[in-house]
Scaffold this motif. Structure first.
Motif, PDB file in Angstrom:
ATOM      1  N   GLU A 299       0.828  -1.204   0.000  1.00 39.17           N
ATOM      2  CA  GLU A 299       0.000   0.000   0.000  1.00 39.17           C
ATOM      3  C   GLU A 299       0.866   1.259   0.000  1.00 39.17           C
ATOM      4  O   GLU A 299       0.584   2.235  -0.704  1.00 39.17           O
ATOM      5  CB  GLU A 299      -0.935  -0.009   1.216  1.00 39.17           C
ATOM      6  CG  GLU A 299      -1.878   1.174   1.297  1.00 39.17           C
ATOM      7  CD  GLU A 299      -2.949   1.200   0.224  1.00 39.17           C
ATOM      8  OE1 GLU A 299      -3.674   2.201   0.136  1.00 39.17           O
ATOM      9  OE2 GLU A 299      -3.057   0.214  -0.545  1.00 39.17           O
ATOM     10  N   PRO A 384      -6.186  -5.314  -2.199  1.00 40.45           N
ATOM     11  CA  PRO A 384      -6.178  -3.878  -1.891  1.00 40.45           C
ATOM     12  C   PRO A 384      -7.231  -3.484  -0.856  1.00 40.45           C
ATOM     13  O   PRO A 384      -7.026  -2.547  -0.084  1.00 40.45           O
ATOM     14  CB  PRO A 384      -6.464  -3.225  -3.255  1.00 40.45           C
ATOM     15  CG  PRO A 384      -7.137  -4.288  -4.063  1.00 40.45           C
ATOM     16  CD  PRO A 384      -6.565  -5.587  -3.600  1.00 40.45           C
ATOM     17  N   GLN A 388      -6.420  -1.597   2.675  1.00 38.60           N
ATOM     18  CA  GLN A 388      -7.053  -0.346   3.068  1.00 38.60           C
ATOM     19  C   GLN A 388      -7.663  -0.441   4.459  1.00 38.60           C
ATOM     20  O   GLN A 388      -7.558   0.487   5.267  1.00 38.60           O
ATOM     21  CB  GLN A 388      -8.132   0.037   2.047  1.00 38.60           C
ATOM     22  CG  GLN A 388      -8.707   1.424   2.240  1.00 38.60           C
ATOM     23  CD  GLN A 388      -7.656   2.511   2.150  1.00 38.60           C
ATOM     24  OE1 GLN A 388      -6.748   2.436   1.328  1.00 38.60           O
ATOM     25  NE2 GLN A 388      -7.753   3.516   3.003  1.00 38.60           N
TER      26      GLN A 388
END
Length: 413
Positions: A299, A384, A388
């Protein structure tokens, strides 16, 4: 997609009558003595090459009285008319991820740095006073890098630095106290570092704990999670002002991340940091913290790519003989049994050093390495949405300790 590269360096051998040379700015060209012609592309591979603008560590360029250029290797007390940079020439890349594997699991960290001059570079290595962290810092320092030892035990750290200075008296090593079990210590470390240094070329997030029985840090979080992930994340965000184009963040994770049990449906603060020993298993806590390392690294790479900051993640080796196993007699016994079949500390540090310094990784970010070779992390680690969720949870947990009234400024400054 990476370009197809030859399996060996045999194609790099020049045909008879050809010579390889380098310009002052590092471009490689080829001389055909039979035709007296020159060209920029390799006569066999058709590819262009470049070398570092700097001479290898310990070399000096000199000019004789009759105007001939020669090179002096002060370490080995020898001279040559051949430009020593050519030994470390690399092919120009069409894409950032075009690079071939040069090293493997048997490679030593010092072999990765062979011929490299890191003078003028500044690196921070967490947990640098012992184990893989020490060999990482030791290798960088021997090649001219200024290394900041980010450690909790100052006396042990100074002893480690003294050992390095016995090998190279002029090695530049600094120490700033860092206790990863306390987020306020992380903040204090970052403030001290910013006062001493104006830039940071390498940040190696190496420190970690393994096999700890259930315990909470003074901040109220489960120790393995905070030390291995949360504090390192906070440290990295605090040091962002010192990182710039070409700086590298190296996240030391583990293949253990493949055995984590976190998912988008189970990831929560209680899953990351339980408040009691009920259902706590130290091995799973470690696996989950290592998955957090990969999720965070990928990330961060995505977020900082436009700034030119390189972020890569790695596995150093399986059951390497270090202080990591000190927390339970069974782990100490197990590590001792497998020691003859695992990497040495120098070998285990090689992938960290590779990710921190390899010229071919310039511009290559968001990758996972094992044995100095790119490989795929687990599918969960590449999710992803999970990354997050972890990011937002981690930020809120940091904020809850630092100062709930300061907003995000407490985390980012």
């Amino acid at each position: 997609m990476a370009a197809v590269m030859p399996d060996s360096d045999s194609e790099d051998e020049l045909p008879p009558g050809w010579e390889e040379r380098a310009t002052v700015d590092g471009s490689v060209y080829y001389v055909n003595h039979a035709t007296k012609g020159t060209q920029w592309t390799h006569p066999r591979t058709g590819k262009k090459k470049v070398v570092s603008g700097d001479l290898p560590f310990g070399w000096e360029k000199c000019v004789s009285e009759d105007g001939k250029v020669f090179y002096v290797d002060h370490a080995n007390r020898r001279t040559t008319y051949s430009d020593p940079r050519l030994a470390f020439a690399t092919e120009e890349k069409e894409h950032a991820q075009d690079f071939r594997q040069r090293f493997d699991g048997s490679t030593m960290a010092l072999q990765v740095l062979h011929g490299r001059d890191l003078s003028g570079k500044v690196a921070v290595v967490t947990g640098a006073n012992a184990g893989i962290g020490y060999e990482t810092a030791h290798s960088l320092a021997l090649h001219g890098c200024t290394v900041v030892f980010a450690c909790r035990d100052i006396s042990r750290t100074q002893a480690a630095i003294d050992r390095i200075k016995e090998e190279r008296a002029h090695a530049v090593c600094d120490v700033i106290e860092l206790d990863l079990a306390r987020l306020h210590s992380v903040r204090k470390f970052a403030a001290s570092l910013k006062l001493r240094y104006k830039k940071l070329d390498m940040l190696v997030l190496n420190a970690g704990v393994f096999g700890l029985p259930f315990s909470l840090t003074p901040d109220g979080y489960e120790t393995t999670f905070q030390v291995n992930h949360l504090s390192h994340m906070y440290l990295t965000l605090l040091l962002e002002p010192l990182l710039g184009q070409g700086s590298r963040v190296v996240v030391v994770s583990s293949e253990s991340h493949r055995f984590a049990n976190l998912s988008t449906t189970t990831l929560s603060q209680s899953a990351l940091s339980p408040t009691s020993a009920t259902h706590f298993w130290s091995m799973m806590a470690y696996n989950n913290s290592k998955l957090c390392n990969v999720l965070f690294g990928l990330e961060l790479a995505r977020m900082w790519e436009e700034r030119g900051i390189i972020v890569n993640i790695l596995h150093p080796g399986n059951m390497v003989s270090s202080n990591l196993s000190q927390n339970w007699w069974f782990y100490r016994l197990l590590f001792a049994i497998v020691r003859p079949f695992t990497k040495s500390l120098q070998q285990a540090a090689s992938t960290s050093v590779y990710c921190a310094t390899a010229p071919e990784l310039e511009g290559a970010t968001g990758l996972y390495f094992n044995n100095c070779c790119r490989c795929e992390p687990s599918k969960v680690a590449q999710d992803p949405e999970l990354a997050q969720i972890l990011w937002e949870l981690s930020m809120s947990m940091i904020q809850a300790v630092i100062d709930p009234g300061e907003g995000t400024a407490a985390v980012d400054n």
